[in-house]
Design an enzyme around this catalytic site. Structure first.
Site, short mmCIF file in Angstrom:
data_model
loop_
_atom_site.label_atom_id
_atom_site.label_comp_id
_atom_site.label_asym_id
_atom_site.label_seq_id
_atom_site.Cartn_x
_atom_site.Cartn_y
_atom_site.Cartn_z
N VAL A 1 -2.83 6.17 2.63
CA VAL A 1 -1.39 6.19 2.34
C VAL A 1 -1.06 5.36 1.09
CG1 VAL A 1 0.91 5.77 3.27
CG2 VAL A 1 -0.92 6.48 4.81
N GLU B 1 -6.50 7.92 12.50
CA GLU B 1 -6.36 6.48 12.41
C GLU B 1 -7.73 5.85 12.19
OE1 GLU B 1 -3.20 4.87 12.59
OE2 GLU B 1 -2.71 6.98 12.37
N LYS C 1 4.74 6.87 18.36
CA LYS C 1 5.79 7.63 17.66
C LYS C 1 6.91 8.04 18.62
CE LYS C 1 2.47 9.36 14.28
NZ LYS C 1 1.42 10.37 14.06
N GLY D 1 4.83 11.84 9.45
CA GLY D 1 4.47 11.85 8.03
C GLY D 1 5.61 12.24 7.11
N ALA E 1 -2.54 -5.77 -1.92
CA ALA E 1 -3.55 -6.48 -1.13
C ALA E 1 -4.50 -5.47 -0.50
CB ALA E 1 -2.89 -7.31 -0.04
N GLY F 1 -8.60 12.51 6.24
CA GLY F 1 -7.70 11.35 6.14
C GLY F 1 -6.53 11.39 7.10
P1 NDP Z 1 -6.56 3.21 5.67
O1 NDP Z 1 -7.53 2.70 6.65
O2 NDP Z 1 -6.92 4.38 4.83
O3 NDP Z 1 -6.13 2.03 4.67
C1 NDP Z 1 -5.86 0.74 5.10
C2 NDP Z 1 -5.76 -0.16 3.88
O4 NDP Z 1 -5.40 -1.46 4.30
C3 NDP Z 1 -7.04 -0.28 3.09
O5 NDP Z 1 -6.79 -0.25 1.73
C4 NDP Z 1 -7.58 -1.66 3.51
O6 NDP Z 1 -8.32 -2.30 2.49
C5 NDP Z 1 -6.29 -2.40 3.74
N1 NDP Z 1 -6.46 -3.50 4.69
C6 NDP Z 1 -6.82 -3.40 5.98
N2 NDP Z 1 -6.88 -4.62 6.54
C7 NDP Z 1 -6.56 -5.49 5.56
C8 NDP Z 1 -6.48 -6.90 5.49
N3 NDP Z 1 -6.73 -7.67 6.55
N4 NDP Z 1 -6.10 -7.48 4.33
C9 NDP Z 1 -5.83 -6.70 3.25
N5 NDP Z 1 -5.92 -5.37 3.24
C10 NDP Z 1 -6.28 -4.77 4.39
O7 NDP Z 1 -5.21 3.48 6.50
P2 NDP Z 1 -4.09 4.56 6.19
O8 NDP Z 1 -3.70 4.51 4.78
O9 NDP Z 1 -4.50 5.87 6.78
O10 NDP Z 1 -2.91 4.04 7.15
C11 NDP Z 1 -2.14 2.93 6.78
C12 NDP Z 1 -0.95 2.84 7.75
O11 NDP Z 1 -0.17 4.02 7.66
C13 NDP Z 1 -1.33 2.72 9.23
O12 NDP Z 1 -0.38 1.93 9.89
C14 NDP Z 1 -1.25 4.16 9.71
O13 NDP Z 1 -1.01 4.23 11.10
C15 NDP Z 1 -0.06 4.64 8.92
N6 NDP Z 1 0.02 6.07 8.73
C16 NDP Z 1 -1.08 6.77 8.29
C17 NDP Z 1 -0.99 8.11 8.03
C18 NDP Z 1 -2.15 8.92 7.55
O14 NDP Z 1 -2.02 10.15 7.42
N7 NDP Z 1 -3.30 8.31 7.24
C19 NDP Z 1 0.28 8.83 8.21
C20 NDP Z 1 1.38 7.99 8.66
C21 NDP Z 1 1.24 6.67 8.91
P3 NDP Z 1 -9.70 -1.68 1.92
O15 NDP Z 1 -9.30 -0.45 1.14
O16 NDP Z 1 -10.28 -2.72 1.05
O17 NDP Z 1 -10.53 -1.35 3.12
N1 HSE Z 2 -3.30 9.58 12.67
C1 HSE Z 2 -1.97 10.06 12.52
C2 HSE Z 2 -1.95 11.54 12.84
C3 HSE Z 2 -1.48 9.83 11.12
O1 HSE Z 2 -3.02 12.14 12.94
O2 HSE Z 2 -0.87 12.09 13.03
C4 HSE Z 2 -0.04 10.18 10.92
O3 HSE Z 2 0.79 9.29 11.59
#
Ligand code: NDP
Ligand code: HSE
Length: 432
Positions: A14, A190, A205, A134, A43, A187
């Site tokens: 994201v 979770e 949700k 989303g 971060a 992607g």
């Molecule tokens: P990812 O696992 O792809 O990314 C997580 C990011 O957070 C990474 O860049 C990671 O760093 C960073 N991170 C994790 N822990 C730490 C920490 N302790 N300190 C600093 N940085 C940290 O997750 P997503 O992007 O898929 O999801 C992010 C959020 O969005 C979640 O809450 C998810 O539920 C929500 N979400 C996701 C959707 C999806 O389609 N993926 C859709 C809607 C909501 P690094 O890159 O170095 O590992």
């Molecule tokens: N893991 C979640 C899904 C991401 O599959 O719907 C979107 O919130």
């Protein structure tokens, strides 16, 4: 043109979508909203990770709380996931007078009430459109578009990973494990995919949706959750033969006594219903209001760009609120609804698959138990493909109380003519 300094925690699926699209849509955002965004700090956990993204000019750090403490940053975007550090980041940011945007439904389901109270006392916006479905602006629809309505019911396909897996199994006969691996690669899943397949993500949700629709936060332990991992391939075939398809549905419904039911379960839905055609990672929600009637929302519920679309919309909302615009309260409490109907007291029709002795009298014994529990049977079907001592018996029941149905199934499973456990799936007919 007002320029807002932004710090982002998380540069994964994201986060990278947000950075890419804030850049590519900068002119559009500026002309539509009068706002520009300067992403100054991001971060991440592992700064040495190779990323397909140009971060020149952005400070990459490893302590997210540094963003909350940076006096220059006005908008903090939390895209890390988890509920520990993420909660600290959101709280500290709000206390330090920053607007916060998050996509983190797990965090909201666990402490949404506390976070919104903190946002209200800090007089700063906390926006979370991306946390549900989303790219579909469903929270804005509930909060603004449907403000004149009491929400009678909401049925949502709100987990893209599960919908992807269910569609793959139903349409191509792919295996559960392969479909999950594919969803992870794309992607949608979770970081811990158990959250998806066991229904917890949809439960988070559902809680957020219920807070918007009914003005109170349902405790997680009061939302019955069942995921998709126990469904068997044969249930997909029988669903199809009977004119249904299986979807993981988040369901919320209000009752005349002011109680609200909320649960997540694999559900048979008629193939003729519009939700049945929602495939792949798409999400859809059907919302019934007392003034508007039935409404439907459809779109991509997961993935980098669709989720970024919602996050950026929240960044604009946060920016406008910071510059003095009026923001509607995200989930205003009201006196219409405030209690949860226990799951046992909800009702549904049910699909049941039993393994039974192939002999005269078996069906009579089973239907007698349903009758003792006040449950009518609307259809019975015995596939004859693999005759033997034990064969499958499929039953569709009329609408019954969950408690009565579970009582009947417990008794049926003890009958000598029945082997093993029953497979049971709710059936939603979307009656008016
Ligand atoms: P990812 O696992 O792809 O990314 C997580 C990011 O957070 C990474 O860049 C990671 O760093 C960073 N991170 C994790 N822990 C730490 C920490 N302790 N300190 C600093 N940085 C940290 O997750 P997503 O992007 O898929 O999801 C992010 C959020 O969005 C979640 O809450 C998810 O539920 C929500 N979400 C996701 C959707 C999806 O389609 N993926 C859709 C809607 C909501 P690094 O890159 O170095 O590992
Ligand atoms: N893991 C979640 C899904 C991401 O599959 O719907 C979107 O919130």
């Amino acid at each position: 043109m007002e320029k807002f300094k932004v710090g982002i925690a998380g540069l994964g699926v994201v986060g990278s979508g947000v950075v890419r699209n804030v850049r590519s849509q900068a002119d559009l955002l500026a002309s539509r909203s009068g706002c520009a965004f300067d992403i100054t700090t991001i971060a991440v956990k592992d700064p040495s990770k190779s990323r397909d993204l140009d971060t020149t000019g952005i400070q990459i750090i490893t302590d997210p709380l540094q963003i909350a403490r940076d006096p220059e940053i006005q908008i903090v975007v939390e895209l890390m996931g988890g509920t520990g550090l993420a909660r600290e980041l959101v709280c500290e940011s709000l206390r330090n007078g920053k607007a916060v945007v998050t996509a983190n439904k797990a965090l909201l389901a666990e402490c949404g009430e506390e976070l919104l109270a903190l946002a209200a006392s800090s007089r700063k916006p906390l926006c979370f459109e991306a946390s549900v479905a989303g790219g579909i602006p469903i929270l804005k629809a509930l909060r603004e578009g449907l403000i004149a309505n009491r929400i009678l019911s909401l049925h949502g396909i709100i987990n893209g990973t599960c919908n992807y897996i269910l569609s793959q199994i139903a349409q191509t006969g792919a295996s559960y494990a392969d479909s999950l691996a594919e969803a992870q690669k794309l992607g949608f899943a979770e970081a811990d995919p158990t959250l998806d397949v066991e229904g917890y993500d949809a439960m988070h949700k559902t809680i957020v949706l219920a807070a918007l629709a009914y003005g109170f936060w349902i405790p997680q332990n009061l939302v019955r959750v069942e995921g998709i991992s126990r469904l068997q391939n044969e249930d997909f075939s029988y669903a199809k033969m009977l004119g249904y398809t299986i979807k993981l549905l988040g369901t919320i419904r209000s009752h005349d006594d002011g109680a609200v039911e909320a649960h997540v379960s694999p559900t048979f839905i008629p193939r003729s219903h519009v939700l049945a055609s929602v495939g792949g990672s798409f999400n859809a929600l059907s919302v019934r209001g007392d003034v508007v009637g039935d409404t439907l929302y459809y779109g991509r519920g997961a993935g980098s760009n669709p989720t970024a679309s919602a996050v950026i919309s929240d960044m604009v909302e946060a920016a406008l609120a910071l510059s003095g615009g009026v923001a509607l309260r995200p989930c205003a409490t009201h006196s219409l609804y405030a209690k949860v109907r226990p799951f046992d007291e909800t009702s549904s029709a049910y699909y049941t698959r039993l393994s039974v002795l192939d002999q005269p009298g078996t069906l009579a014994k089973i239907s007698a138990v349903f009758a003792e529990h006040n449950i009518g049977i609307s259809s019975v079907f015995q596939p004859k493909e693999h005759p033997g001592d034990f064969v499958s018996l499929i039953l569709l029941s009329d609408r019954a109380l969950e408690r009565d149905y579970r009582g009947a199934i417990a008794t049926i499973e003890r009958l000598p003519v029945v082997s093993g456990s029953a497979a049971a799936v709710r059936v939603e007919e979307f009656e008016s």
